[in-house]
Design a protein around this motif. Sequence first.
Motif, PDB file in Angstrom:
ATOM      1  N   ARG A 135       0.839  -1.206   0.000  1.00  0.00           N
ATOM      2  CA  ARG A 135       0.000   0.000   0.000  1.00  0.00           C
ATOM      3  C   ARG A 135       0.878   1.262   0.000  1.00  0.00           C
ATOM      4  NH1 ARG A 135      -5.384   0.030   0.893  1.00  0.00           N
ATOM      5  NH2 ARG A 135      -6.260   2.120   1.123  1.00  0.00           N
ATOM      6  N   ILE A 136       1.958   1.226   0.768  1.00  0.00           N
ATOM      7  CA  ILE A 136       2.847   2.406   0.835  1.00  0.00           C
ATOM      8  C   ILE A 136       3.444   2.691  -0.538  1.00  0.00           C
ATOM      9  CG2 ILE A 136       5.029   3.290   1.772  1.00  0.00           C
ATOM     10  CD1 ILE A 136       4.395   1.744   4.371  1.00  0.00           C
ATOM     11  N   ILE A 137       4.041   1.674  -1.160  1.00  0.00           N
ATOM     12  CA  ILE A 137       4.777   1.959  -2.400  1.00  0.00           C
ATOM     13  C   ILE A 137       3.844   2.206  -3.594  1.00  0.00           C
ATOM     14  CG2 ILE A 137       6.934   0.794  -1.747  1.00  0.00           C
ATOM     15  CD1 ILE A 137       6.064  -1.453  -3.647  1.00  0.00           C
ATOM     16  N   ASN A 138       2.589   1.760  -3.463  1.00  0.00           N
ATOM     17  CA  ASN A 138       1.659   2.009  -4.573  1.00  0.00           C
ATOM     18  C   ASN A 138       0.862   3.298  -4.396  1.00  0.00           C
ATOM     19  OD1 ASN A 138       2.391  -0.311  -5.942  1.00  0.00           O
ATOM     20  ND2 ASN A 138       0.996  -1.575  -4.731  1.00  0.00           N
ATOM     21  N   SER A 139       1.233   4.077  -3.364  1.00  0.00           N
ATOM     22  CA  SER A 139       0.431   5.266  -3.049  1.00  0.00           C
ATOM     23  C   SER A 139       0.753   6.468  -3.924  1.00  0.00           C
ATOM     24  CB  SER A 139       0.631   5.672  -1.583  1.00  0.00           C
ATOM     25  OG  SER A 139       0.095   4.706  -0.744  1.00  0.00           O
ATOM     26  N   ASP A 140       1.858   6.429  -4.642  1.00  0.00           N
ATOM     27  CA  ASP A 140       2.255   7.608  -5.426  1.00  0.00           C
ATOM     28  C   ASP A 140       2.209   7.264  -6.905  1.00  0.00           C
ATOM     29  OD1 ASP A 140       3.276  10.077  -6.142  1.00  0.00           O
ATOM     30  OD2 ASP A 140       5.344   9.322  -6.086  1.00  0.00           O
ATOM     31  N   GLU A 141       1.381   7.973  -7.625  1.00  0.00           N
ATOM     32  CA  GLU A 141       1.250   7.649  -9.054  1.00  0.00           C
ATOM     33  C   GLU A 141       2.527   7.942  -9.839  1.00  0.00           C
ATOM     34  OE1 GLU A 141      -1.141  11.769 -10.171  1.00  0.00           O
ATOM     35  OE2 GLU A 141      -2.260   9.929  -9.735  1.00  0.00           O
ATOM     36  N   LYS A 142       3.412   8.780  -9.269  1.00  0.00           N
ATOM     37  CA  LYS A 142       4.687   9.050  -9.962  1.00  0.00           C
ATOM     38  C   LYS A 142       5.778   8.064  -9.557  1.00  0.00           C
ATOM     39  CE  LYS A 142       3.795  13.989 -10.383  1.00  0.00           C
ATOM     40  NZ  LYS A 142       4.177  15.325  -9.898  1.00  0.00           N
ATOM     41  N   ASN A 143       5.407   7.052  -8.773  1.00  0.00           N
ATOM     42  CA  ASN A 143       6.347   5.985  -8.364  1.00  0.00           C
ATOM     43  C   ASN A 143       7.609   6.509  -7.669  1.00  0.00           C
ATOM     44  OD1 ASN A 143       4.726   3.912  -9.359  1.00  0.00           O
ATOM     45  ND2 ASN A 143       5.510   4.276 -11.437  1.00  0.00           N
ATOM     46  N   ARG A 144       7.432   7.513  -6.836  1.00  0.00           N
ATOM     47  CA  ARG A 144       8.605   8.070  -6.146  1.00  0.00           C
ATOM     48  C   ARG A 144       8.868   7.373  -4.809  1.00  0.00           C
ATOM     49  NH1 ARG A 144       6.579  14.187  -6.479  1.00  0.00           N
ATOM     50  NH2 ARG A 144       4.655  13.042  -6.020  1.00  0.00           N
ATOM     51  N   ILE A 145       7.952   6.543  -4.362  1.00  0.00           N
ATOM     52  CA  ILE A 145       8.167   5.842  -3.086  1.00  0.00           C
ATOM     53  C   ILE A 145       8.860   4.516  -3.372  1.00  0.00           C
ATOM     54  CG2 ILE A 145       7.101   4.907  -1.015  1.00  0.00           C
ATOM     55  CD1 ILE A 145       4.860   6.962  -1.428  1.00  0.00           C
ATOM     56  N   LEU A 146      10.028   4.331  -2.757  1.00  0.00           N
ATOM     57  CA  LEU A 146      10.880   3.198  -3.119  1.00  0.00           C
ATOM     58  C   LEU A 146      10.689   1.986  -2.218  1.00  0.00           C
ATOM     59  CD1 LEU A 146      14.227   5.103  -3.728  1.00  0.00           C
ATOM     60  CD2 LEU A 146      12.551   4.371  -5.406  1.00  0.00           C
ATOM     61  N   GLY A 147      10.546   2.184  -0.930  1.00  0.00           N
ATOM     62  CA  GLY A 147      10.514   1.002  -0.073  1.00  0.00           C
ATOM     63  C   GLY A 147      10.117   1.318   1.347  1.00  0.00           C
ATOM     64  N   SER A 148      10.109   0.253   2.155  1.00  0.00           N
ATOM     65  CA  SER A 148       9.749   0.418   3.567  1.00  0.00           C
ATOM     66  C   SER A 148      10.480  -0.609   4.417  1.00  0.00           C
ATOM     67  CB  SER A 148       8.237   0.262   3.756  1.00  0.00           C
ATOM     68  OG  SER A 148       7.870  -1.103   3.662  1.00  0.00           O
ATOM     69  N   THR A 149      10.600  -0.300   5.673  1.00  0.00           N
ATOM     70  CA  THR A 149      11.102  -1.282   6.643  1.00  0.00           C
ATOM     71  C   THR A 149      10.127  -1.338   7.807  1.00  0.00           C
ATOM     72  OG1 THR A 149      12.409   0.321   7.885  1.00  0.00           O
ATOM     73  CG2 THR A 149      13.527  -0.826   6.091  1.00  0.00           C
ATOM     74  N   VAL A 150      10.030  -2.517   8.391  1.00  0.00           N
ATOM     75  CA  VAL A 150       9.151  -2.706   9.549  1.00  0.00           C
ATOM     76  C   VAL A 150       9.933  -3.409  10.648  1.00  0.00           C
ATOM     77  CG1 VAL A 150       7.132  -3.936  10.434  1.00  0.00           C
ATOM     78  CG2 VAL A 150       7.033  -2.869   8.188  1.00  0.00           C
ATOM     79  N   ALA A 151       9.832  -2.896  11.857  1.00  0.00           N
ATOM     80  CA  ALA A 151      10.285  -3.640  13.038  1.00  0.00           C
ATOM     81  C   ALA A 151       9.069  -3.767  13.944  1.00  0.00           C
ATOM     82  CB  ALA A 151      11.400  -2.897  13.750  1.00  0.00           C
ATOM     83  N   TYR A 152       8.693  -4.995  14.241  1.00  0.00           N
ATOM     84  CA  TYR A 152       7.485  -5.236  15.055  1.00  0.00           C
ATOM     85  C   TYR A 152       7.841  -6.156  16.216  1.00  0.00           C
ATOM     86  CZ  TYR A 152       3.214  -7.586  16.577  1.00  0.00           C
ATOM     87  OH  TYR A 152       2.212  -8.113  17.344  1.00  0.00           O
TER      88      TYR A 152
END
Lengths: 476, 468
Positions: A135-152
């Motif tokens: 959901r995070i990386i598909n949120s920008d139509e210009k594809n400027r969001i590259l990645g994410s990290t999670v620590a849970y």
Amino acid sequence: MSIIQNILSESISYGKRLGATFVELRSQSVERTTIELLDGKGDAIHGSDQGTAIRVIVDGTWGFVSVASFDPQILKKGVRDAYSIAKLGAKNKRESVELYPVQPFSDRIKKKWDVDPREIPSVEKKDRFVDMHKRIINSDEKNRILGSTVAYADITGIQYYQNSDDIEVTMDKCITWAKINANGKDGIIRAGAREEMGSSSGYTPFNQENLEEVAEILAQRIITNIEAKNAKGGVFPAVLAPSVAGVFAHEACGHLFEADITETGIIGTTLGKKIASEHATIIDDGTIPDAIGSFPYDDEGTSVEKTTILDQGRVSALLTNREYAHKFTEITKNTDSDIAVAPSGNARAFDFRVEPLIRMRNTYFAPGDFTMEELLEGINFGYYFIAFLGGEASGEGTFTVGVNEAFEIVKGELGQSIRGVSISGNTMETLLGISGAGKKETFHVTAGRCGKFQTAFTGDGGPLVRVNAINVVGEG
Amino acid sequence: MEITDLRYFASLAMDVGEKQKPDEFEVYLQYSDVAMIQIENGRLGQISRTIDNGMGFRIAYGKQTGMGFTSKLEEEVITQTIQNTAMTAQKSRDNEEWLGLPERSGQPTNKVFSNQKLLGTPLEDLIEISSDILTSCKVNRAQDPIIPVFGGVSLMGIKSIIMNSHGIDAADEVSLFLCFLGALSVREGKPGPLHLDYRISHEEILDDANNFSVEVAKEAYKLANAKKVTVPRSVPVVLAPAALSSIGSFVFLPSVRADKKQQGNSFLADRLGEEFLPRELEMYDDGTRLESIHSSNFDAEGIAKQKTVLFQDGIFQNFIYDFTSAAKDNTLSTGNAQREDTSGVNPGDYANIPSVGVNNWVVKPGNNELDSLIKDIKYGILINSIQGAHQGVPETGEFTGVINPGYIIKNGEITDPILGLGIAGNILDLFSNFEGATRIVKPGAGSLLGEYDSLLPHTCFREMRIVS
């Protein structure tokens, strides 16, 4: 009494027979799941953890032993070792530890968590974060969001506490927590965003709806930061949003009110005095339902409370454990200070491996009666700081807070977004410059962690807070 | 617990693991015994002994993987945990990142990182060192007292063993003495900046506690009047090891990690083999240095630790690898797998999954004493430490922070103490301005940040931007 309670009770009796003037045992048995993901890939690790912390006072000196066991023979040896090392230390001690007196009691806190994290398979917990990443990386139509990290992490189980002052507390515990970072890029401009979430009452916050909302916030913040301009450095008026006000309340102020730091820090000379503007009321509160820094008893068996450390600008209470409560009772008894120094329920240990230290719980600015428009009014040029990256402070009263999202304020109106900025300064000067706190509708407490020698889950927050002058570190 | 005891539990776990019929199985077991004497607000604080043990498991059926741990070293619990982990693996989706467990590679240095004499040090001796540190630090100044705010004297023994289904069977023992002290001076009722120093050794306890403490006290006293001053927008700087370590750890070292390169998060990604730094600025990662904390024979996957050249002759020479990142690049691990609890919420190395990490960051010393390093600086800053360095951007190398504290350098002399000046820049630009380094290097600075250690000299750079 359960088997483990009996074992603790016998260990305490053994310590007293050896000659210890105070003995406490704190046993924990928990299940823990942690998940580390990078761009939705990674693993969950699940396991069991149990052990016992043993503290004694012998000849006025602390001795502490931790063992990964409930075995009565190992605990007995642990008590003997704790006694021996305290006895050795006492030979070099010039000052005796004394504890604030308490009344005996016994309590059993049973909890049924709304959603017990132990009942959710690790695979499912991981998959929820994988979906969040998409959901995070598909949120920008210009594809400027590259990645994410999670620590849970979730930690769920039971803690048994007993001491030789006839205090016995057995309580169910459950902490759920996550830190989600995301990053993006447009040409040579890089931008990041972070959020933490968590609870002291189960897995509830990690439902689909909340995770989607946090994903949206992170994605929007990255886009905002990519499109932002560099901040101008200097001294400016500012409005702090709840999370930034909260990290300021925690890092810059709260630590100075932890009695072990107060003793040699800058607040030590100001007990009971007015040091800040009347708009500055700061509270450390262990009673907010579900908040990550809330719990019924601390790790010395003291009932937690809501402690107002700064009351309309006046130093009104310290955050204490039993040792420092006694110490500050002695320090203040021949002064005209009416500051509250009784045990406040702030003795916290991350687990059985470590001793309790004075730590904050949920620390926040109290709401005032200003609207957002009133807080912005009259600011010709300044900044609105919305989200933070992290903070750091020193005992002599300096602080730095990294800002993750911010806007200019121009002639009382919000202007362009800025990036690459942090705020720093002297806590006392900054507190004096607080000129308004927002209405309670703007109040919010967020989950986080504090790293004073060991991790503690803490909440930070507040309403909107206006500061007349704050040092802005920026490159524009 | 002895290595033979650990081997018993590890072998037991391997047997249980094999019965689950996985394609691959690994067990990592660690035992630690840590004694600590705390110094707190001018007093001898709590004396503690912490004994921890536990085991972690990785199990794979093809690309379906599961990870588990337990701190209960009991046969029934170990068996149950492995069975649960196997079930979790079999229910999981394929882990596309999984490239298997390593096979034995590299030759361990075979240095001895555990000193039995050191581990046999009586607790009384550690208490005496703490007491000496306290006595020497609390210089009896009626006007401007020095307060040893916090510190500790610690002795730790750590034993680990790792076995996997590809034949890795590696045992390690490490002993470590560590002492640290943070002190401040109170001037006219106001506390000054904290000065923190430390000593470490794998082999012996501190034999000059008095000198160590007096030096900390002297520095705290000098810093007491630190003030915010106005300086030019760009000045030459000398970074003390702690300052270099804090910038380096947040915005430089992530980029030498192969996993960061593979994720597109390293500014060094396309620069392997390229010359772009001054030839005098040599850097290594070295997990075999006797004088550094994160040294041992094997990494957290059982691969021999080594010295890896990062920069030599101005050329970026190597990334650092664990097994998975090396397999992706079709190369060998450099012995940089770590099981650090990076979030601070998962205690016990055995409860963490291996990932790439720096062992000990080493910058080659120069020929200078500190005096000669600064002698040509007409106006500059000696930066002792930096507050807020974690706000940098590791993907680009952009750093920011606040000097807290430091000194003004005037005409080649260290003069007034300062604090509160904002700094910013790009780490490669800073390194490009490298002027020289001191002859003496200091271990331990990186350890304050937890994940790695460092061995760093004072380093001089022609310019750094001051932003507030």
